[in-house]
Design an enzyme around this catalytic site. Structure first.
Site, short mmCIF file in Angstrom:
data_model
loop_
_atom_site.label_atom_id
_atom_site.label_comp_id
_atom_site.label_asym_id
_atom_site.label_seq_id
_atom_site.Cartn_x
_atom_site.Cartn_y
_atom_site.Cartn_z
N GLY A 255 -0.35 -3.53 -5.87
CA GLY A 255 1.05 -3.79 -5.62
C GLY A 255 1.56 -4.87 -6.53
O GLY A 255 0.91 -5.26 -7.52
N MET B 69 1.91 -8.03 -5.92
CA MET B 69 1.19 -9.29 -5.78
C MET B 69 -0.31 -9.14 -5.89
O MET B 69 -0.98 -9.95 -6.53
CB MET B 69 1.54 -9.93 -4.42
N GLY B 70 -0.87 -8.12 -5.23
CA GLY B 70 -2.31 -8.05 -5.09
C GLY B 70 -2.91 -6.75 -5.56
O GLY B 70 -2.22 -5.77 -5.86
N VAL C 258 -6.17 -4.10 -4.36
CA VAL C 258 -7.02 -3.77 -3.21
C VAL C 258 -8.22 -2.97 -3.70
O VAL C 258 -8.07 -1.99 -4.43
CB VAL C 258 -6.25 -2.96 -2.16
N ASP D 109 10.88 -6.29 4.62
CA ASP D 109 10.66 -5.40 3.47
C ASP D 109 10.24 -4.00 3.90
O ASP D 109 9.36 -3.39 3.28
CB ASP D 109 9.61 -6.00 2.53
#
Length: 271
Positions: A71, A73-74, A76, A193
């Site tokens: 995503g 930000m991160g 997985v 969100d």
């Protein structure tokens, strides 16, 4: 040529007051999540907490596997939690977000999600730190696909789940996401969100509301882990779905549970 009305002129005038990067995101990337820029206090709290984790030692042993999601930000990855012999998902920061602010955002998501145990919210198994002393969030591994990949694909929905009425199926998914929101609101949390790309559909029809990274609290629980809605005055959220009070204008109403309801209405309109 159509002339702009007073509302359009007001919106454009407001856009002109935003810094260039913010306006560019709104106008050229309306489906991307905008995170608040002023998070100094949250960043300080996150650094102190990570220091405590580092002193504790004895981290959970994990065998990291392939990347299964990414995503803004991160990232997985699949992993094995060795002590239990189970497959989990671990979420860490992307290279471009591996800084104190990114750490604060991921910690907030971990704390919020960990506080909300509900069938439509992904369970958090554990919170650790990686070699760089940044957060490592251990989650339930979900085999599935984002709702955004299915909500307009009647053939795929029928193939996967046997549903012949796409609208009815989509409304069922939205209702389950609303169950998660209703539970969060009862616990004093606003998601901010809600959108199809933040909802995961499992292979057996399970529905999970994801990405609580910009969530805020409607009441102070005394831990100082959750930013308060009353203090969230900056632009944040996804422009395609934003409620007016999310635009960071100081002269408007504040964030509340109604903000999430507006987002749900925007999703319903899209369906």
């Amino acid at each position: 040529m159509t002339q702009s009305g007073p509302v359009e002129k007001e919106v454009q005038a407001w856009l002109d007051t935003i810094d260039a990067s913010g306006a560019q995101t709104i106008q050229t990337m309306p489906a991307a999540t905008i995170v608040p820029s002023n998070r100094e206090l949250s960043t300080q709290r996150a650094a102190a907490f990570l220091a405590q984790l580092a002193e504790r030692g004895r981290p959970v042993e994990l065998r990291t596997g392939k990347v299964i999601g990414e995503g803004g930000m991160g990232i997985v990855r699949e992993a094995e939690q060795v002590a239990l012999g189970r497959i989990v998902a671990i979420k860490t920061l992307k290279a471009g977000r591996a800084d104190p602010r990114g750490a604060s955002d991921l910690l907030r998501e971990a704390w919020v999600t960990g506080a909300l145990e509900h069938p439509n919210i992904v369970p958090v198994h554990h919170l650790e730190i990686d070699e760089a002393l940044l957060p490592l969030l251990i989650l339930k591994r979900i085999d599935g696909v984002e709702w955004s990949a299915l909500c307009n694909d009647a053939a795929e929905v029928q193939r996967r789940f046997g549903a012949t009425d796409l609208l009815a199926w989509n409304l069922g998914i939205l209702n389950q996401a609303l169950n998660a929101l209703r539970f969060a609101h009862a616990r004093g949390v606003i998601h901010r969100d809600l959108k199809p790309s933040n909802v995961m559909i499992g292979n057996f029809g399970e529905v999970y509301l994801l990405d609580w990274g910009i969530a805020v609290a409607t009441r102070d629980d005394g831990t100082q882990r959750f930013p308060l809605a009353s203090e969230a005055t900056e632009l944040a959220g996804t422009p395609n779905y934003m409620a007016p009070e999310m635009l960071g204008r100081g002269d408007g109403p504040g964030l509340s549970e109604r903000t999430d309801i507006y987002l749900a209405g925007a999703v319903l309109y899209e369906l």
